[in-house]
Design a protein around this motif. Structure first.
Motif, PDB file in Angstrom:
ATOM      1  N   PHE A 130     -10.092   6.033   6.623  1.00  0.00           N
ATOM      2  CA  PHE A 130      -9.016   6.121   7.127  1.00  0.00           C
ATOM      3  C   PHE A 130      -8.488   7.190   5.914  1.00  0.00           C
ATOM      4  N   TYR A 131      -9.280   6.449   4.392  1.00  0.00           N
ATOM      5  CA  TYR A 131      -8.047   7.001   3.479  1.00  0.00           C
ATOM      6  C   TYR A 131      -8.437   8.639   3.053  1.00  0.00           C
ATOM      7  N   MET A 132      -9.743   9.267   3.606  1.00  0.00           N
ATOM      8  CA  MET A 132      -9.570  10.104   3.785  1.00  0.00           C
ATOM      9  C   MET A 132      -9.351  11.487   4.754  1.00  0.00           C
ATOM     10  N   SER A 187      -6.181  10.547   5.967  1.00  0.00           N
ATOM     11  CA  SER A 187      -4.645  10.599   5.238  1.00  0.00           C
ATOM     12  C   SER A 187      -4.548  11.618   3.772  1.00  0.00           C
ATOM     13  N   ARG A 188      -5.800  12.139   3.586  1.00  0.00           N
ATOM     14  CA  ARG A 188      -5.480  13.204   2.654  1.00  0.00           C
ATOM     15  C   ARG A 188      -4.936  12.016   1.252  1.00  0.00           C
ATOM     16  N   GLN A 189      -5.482  10.398   0.139  1.00  0.00           N
ATOM     17  CA  GLN A 189      -4.627  10.520  -0.323  1.00  0.00           C
ATOM     18  C   GLN A 189      -6.033  10.050  -1.699  1.00  0.00           C
ATOM     19  N   PRO A 190      -5.970  10.877  -1.928  1.00  0.00           N
ATOM     20  CA  PRO A 190      -7.204  11.210  -3.013  1.00  0.00           C
ATOM     21  C   PRO A 190      -7.447   9.453  -4.328  1.00  0.00           C
ATOM     22  N   GLU A 191      -5.653   9.629  -5.242  1.00  0.00           N
ATOM     23  CA  GLU A 191      -5.887   9.254  -5.722  1.00  0.00           C
ATOM     24  C   GLU A 191      -5.884   7.165  -5.413  1.00  0.00           C
ATOM     25  N   THR A 192      -5.770   6.845  -4.077  1.00  0.00           N
ATOM     26  CA  THR A 192      -6.292   5.851  -3.582  1.00  0.00           C
ATOM     27  C   THR A 192      -7.768   5.878  -3.236  1.00  0.00           C
ATOM     28  N   LEU A 193      -8.550   6.784  -2.820  1.00  0.00           N
ATOM     29  CA  LEU A 193      -9.657   6.841  -2.387  1.00  0.00           C
ATOM     30  C   LEU A 193     -10.275   7.110  -3.957  1.00  0.00           C
ATOM     31  N   ASN A 194      -9.719   7.362  -4.796  1.00  0.00           N
ATOM     32  CA  ASN A 194     -10.625   7.062  -6.311  1.00  0.00           C
ATOM     33  C   ASN A 194     -10.403   5.698  -7.066  1.00  0.00           C
ATOM     34  N   GLN A 195      -9.477   4.733  -6.048  1.00  0.00           N
ATOM     35  CA  GLN A 195      -9.509   3.817  -6.471  1.00  0.00           C
ATOM     36  C   GLN A 195     -10.536   2.427  -5.587  1.00  0.00           C
ATOM     37  N   LEU A 196     -11.178   2.882  -4.404  1.00  0.00           N
ATOM     38  CA  LEU A 196     -12.092   2.161  -3.380  1.00  0.00           C
ATOM     39  C   LEU A 196     -13.412   2.063  -4.889  1.00  0.00           C
ATOM     40  N   ASN A 197     -13.920   1.129  -4.773  1.00  0.00           N
ATOM     41  CA  ASN A 197     -15.221   0.911  -4.919  1.00  0.00           C
ATOM     42  C   ASN A 197     -15.759  -0.402  -4.317  1.00  0.00           C
ATOM     43  N   LEU A 198     -17.109   0.398  -4.369  1.00  0.00           N
ATOM     44  CA  LEU A 198     -17.478  -1.206  -3.625  1.00  0.00           C
ATOM     45  C   LEU A 198     -18.315  -2.654  -4.558  1.00  0.00           C
ATOM     46  N   ASN A 199     -18.164  -2.120  -6.276  1.00  0.00           N
ATOM     47  CA  ASN A 199     -17.697  -3.367  -6.898  1.00  0.00           C
ATOM     48  C   ASN A 199     -16.211  -4.470  -6.045  1.00  0.00           C
ATOM     49  N   THR A 200     -15.660  -3.511  -6.010  1.00  0.00           N
ATOM     50  CA  THR A 200     -14.265  -4.706  -5.858  1.00  0.00           C
ATOM     51  C   THR A 200     -14.298  -5.161  -4.433  1.00  0.00           C
ATOM     52  N   PHE A 201     -14.078  -3.976  -4.163  1.00  0.00           N
ATOM     53  CA  PHE A 201     -14.200  -4.513  -2.186  1.00  0.00           C
ATOM     54  C   PHE A 201     -15.479  -4.896  -1.512  1.00  0.00           C
ATOM     55  N   VAL A 202     -16.597  -4.576  -1.989  1.00  0.00           N
ATOM     56  CA  VAL A 202     -17.413  -5.334  -1.166  1.00  0.00           C
ATOM     57  C   VAL A 202     -18.637  -6.820  -2.050  1.00  0.00           C
ATOM     58  N   ILE A 203     -18.908  -6.588  -3.746  1.00  0.00           N
ATOM     59  CA  ILE A 203     -19.226  -7.412  -4.466  1.00  0.00           C
ATOM     60  C   ILE A 203     -18.675  -8.724  -4.994  1.00  0.00           C
ATOM     61  N   VAL A 204     -17.570  -8.260  -4.946  1.00  0.00           N
ATOM     62  CA  VAL A 204     -16.794  -9.408  -5.375  1.00  0.00           C
ATOM     63  C   VAL A 204     -16.917 -10.534  -4.438  1.00  0.00           C
ATOM     64  N   PRO A 205     -16.159  -9.981  -3.342  1.00  0.00           N
ATOM     65  CA  PRO A 205     -15.724 -10.663  -2.214  1.00  0.00           C
ATOM     66  C   PRO A 205     -17.116 -11.356  -1.597  1.00  0.00           C
ATOM     67  N   MET A 206     -18.126 -10.383  -1.979  1.00  0.00           N
ATOM     68  CA  MET A 206     -19.363 -11.060  -1.152  1.00  0.00           C
ATOM     69  C   MET A 206     -19.947 -12.590  -2.354  1.00  0.00           C
ATOM     70  N   ALA A 251     -18.772  -4.344   3.711  1.00  0.00           N
ATOM     71  CA  ALA A 251     -19.245  -3.714   3.968  1.00  0.00           C
ATOM     72  C   ALA A 251     -18.922  -2.479   4.613  1.00  0.00           C
ATOM     73  N   GLN A 252     -18.983  -2.646   6.212  1.00  0.00           N
ATOM     74  CA  GLN A 252     -17.981  -2.495   7.815  1.00  0.00           C
ATOM     75  C   GLN A 252     -16.697  -2.239   7.255  1.00  0.00           C
ATOM     76  N   ARG A 253     -15.816  -3.475   6.483  1.00  0.00           N
ATOM     77  CA  ARG A 253     -14.472  -2.606   6.114  1.00  0.00           C
ATOM     78  C   ARG A 253     -14.608  -1.415   5.439  1.00  0.00           C
ATOM     79  N   PHE A 254     -15.021  -1.362   4.555  1.00  0.00           N
ATOM     80  CA  PHE A 254     -15.220  -0.867   2.665  1.00  0.00           C
ATOM     81  C   PHE A 254     -15.040   0.863   3.904  1.00  0.00           C
ATOM     82  N   ASN A 255     -16.160   0.296   4.752  1.00  0.00           N
ATOM     83  CA  ASN A 255     -16.259   2.283   5.460  1.00  0.00           C
ATOM     84  C   ASN A 255     -14.753   2.430   5.689  1.00  0.00           C
TER      85      ASN A 255
END
Lengths: 259, 238
Positions: A49-51, A53-72, A40-44
């Motif tokens: 970081f992406y906010m 550096s203003r990269q909305p495309e990358t920002l849209n790809q970030l989601n809690l399922n892929t970055f927090v739940i699946v690895p957990m 959760a901390q890394r996701f945060n």
């Protein structure tokens, strides 16, 4: 069926009379909480970081399922691999050492009822272990903007439960071949770990052999479920895996009797 | 009635029980004698359905232990050499569990448990953990579990081993009071005990039957100790 329940209840009680139930449940929560916190901390940090550096495309790809739940989930699977053999190690070994197996074997119970009762008790305990970790997705639902998707969480938990059931069946087998709990733990842990990593050489081996190794792996089967791909072959795999080990356990117990 | 017919058990090439045949009438107490390693425990384990015989058969009230095993077990009470106790359970809890798996009906369990506790003198310790009990009490809990299903046949493997004289006397009285309706098979090394409790005597050695007769026939004519030594050590031991 009644007899299975009587055995299961007795085992379930004994988890909580001895320290093992509390120790396993609390350490499992501590470790899984640590994993959750770090993801959760890394996701945060990533979002920040992406906010910045203003990269909305990358920002849209970030989601809690892929970055927090699946690895957990992947890490919970590893924890189950270590903890479940500790839960199963005493189930049959201790009956043999304390000679209480004589009571069970001279009571009007089928050997299959004894085994299924003990297996059921582990499944219930496993449900408790997983139940405790449900706090983490709940936190994400409460504080996540946007929150995670629920379907992959449900299939992921179903997957964790099924893999746990597989590990439990191996652990029960390990407990049936010895009177010594440490031996039962070592054998259970090694066997379940082996089925966890059996697909490692698959890319190098390739061909049919590689496919077989991939198919046998507990870990490989789980990945799809964690991402909400439900494949009946996976369910067949888990069911036949558990059935096979329970069947071997049954043979071992009957053999012990004849000896 | 128990009918044992050509019962054999082999461990590898060694015959632990070798063509044993005998019959016990209903309501009798059989004293099962023999030196250590004679095959007493193995025989009792087969009779209690713990292990199947290599060959031969045992029928209990007309039911065969191999083909009708689950049925037979409902009518049997068995106390192994080491009482099969769960040390992390309380006495009450344990008796309730045993009653459950022995097939005592759910609504009869409390009454049944109370009655065996009273019989075995366990009322004072019913809330205690079995692990904290003394050897004498553990033995009593062992006997209590063996009679909780009101068995027609009671198999006791050295029920008085390791007890002090007063406890032995108590257990003896208990066993006496259990007989009557029940058939009891009892193995022991204490010969005076045998002559006090038993109706029939069976001596085995190296898995073979050496001697069987009723206590009434022996009393006055033979000395039990002489008889035992004669049939197990050829009379010249000791």
């Amino acid at each position: 069926m009644k007899n299975i329940w009587k055995i299961a209840l007795k085992e379930l009680k004994s988890y909580f009379v001895s320290p093992i139930g509390y120790v396993v449940l609390s350490l499992f929560s501590v470790l899984s909480g640590w994993f959750f916190f770090n993801h959760a901390q890394r996701f945060n940090s990533l979002v920040t970081f992406y906010m910045m550096s203003r990269q909305p495309e990358t920002l849209n790809q970030l989601n809690l399922n892929t970055f927090v739940i699946v690895p957990m989930f992947q890490e919970l699977l590893m924890l189950l691999n270590v903890f479940l053999p500790a839960v199963t190690m005493r189930l049959i070994a201790e009956e043999k050492r304390q000679k209480t197996i004589e009571l069970l074997f001279t009571s009007p119970l089928y050997t299959s009822e004894i085994i299924l009762g003990k297996y059921l008790s582990v499944l219930l305990f496993l449900a408790m272990m997983l139940g405790l970790t449900a706090a983490y997705p709940v936190i994400l639902f409460v504080y996540g903007r946007p929150g995670p998707e629920i379907i992959p969480i449900i299939t992921g938990y179903a997957g964790l439960f099924m893999v746990g059931a597989c590990i439990a069946s191996v652990g029960l087998f390990a407990s049936s071949i010895t009177e010594n709990q440490i031996v039962a733990f070592a054998v259970g842990l090694s066997l379940s770990l082996l089925f966890y990593i059996i697909s490692m050489p698959a890319p190098a081996v390739g061909g049919i052999m590689g496919d077989i190794l991939n198919y046998l792996s507990l870990k490989g089967q789980f990945n799809g479920l964690a991402n909400a791909f439900i494949d009946t072959r996976v369910i067949v795999y888990y069911a036949s895996f558990s059935f096979t080990w329970l069947f071997i356990t049954h043979r071992v117990m009957e053999g012990f009797r004849v000896r | 009635m128990i009918r044992v017919n050509n019962l054999c058990k082999y461990y590898g090439d060694v015959a632990a029980v070798d063509h044993l045949s005998f019959t016990i009438e209903k309501g009798r107490i059989l004293g099962f004698l023999g030196p250590n390693g004679a095959g007493k425990t193995t025989t009792m384990r087969m009779m209690s359905c713990f292990m199947p015989p290599s060959s031969g058969s045992v029928s209990i009230n007309g039911m065969d232990i191999a083909t009708q095993s689950i049925m037979v077990r409902k009518f049997i009470g068995y106390l192994p050499e080491n009482p099969p106790l769960y040390t992390d359970m309380r006495v009450d809890e344990y008796l309730e569990f045993v009653a459950g798996i022995k097939g005592v009906q759910q609504d009869r369990i409390p009454k049944q448990a109370a009655s065996v506790k009273a019989r075995c003198g366990l009322d004072d310790v019913s809330r205690k953990l079995i692990g904290t009990l003394s050897k004498g009490y553990r033995q009593r809990v062992g006997i209590a579990q063996s009679i909780i299903n009101d068995p027609e046949v009671l198999i006791l493997d050295e029920p008085t081993i390791g007890l002090d004289p007063k406890q032995i006397a108590e257990i003896r009285t208990l066993i006496k009071s259990l007989a009557g309706e029940r058939t009891v098979i009892l193995s022991t090394h204490i010969l005076p005990e045998v002559s006090l409790i038993c109706d029939d005597i069976l001596i085995i050695n190296k898995g073979k039957m050496m001697f069987m007769d009723s206590m009434d026939n022996i009393r006055g004519k033979h000395d039990l100790e002489q008889l035992f030594l004669k049939y197990t050590y050829g009379g010249n031991a000791g």
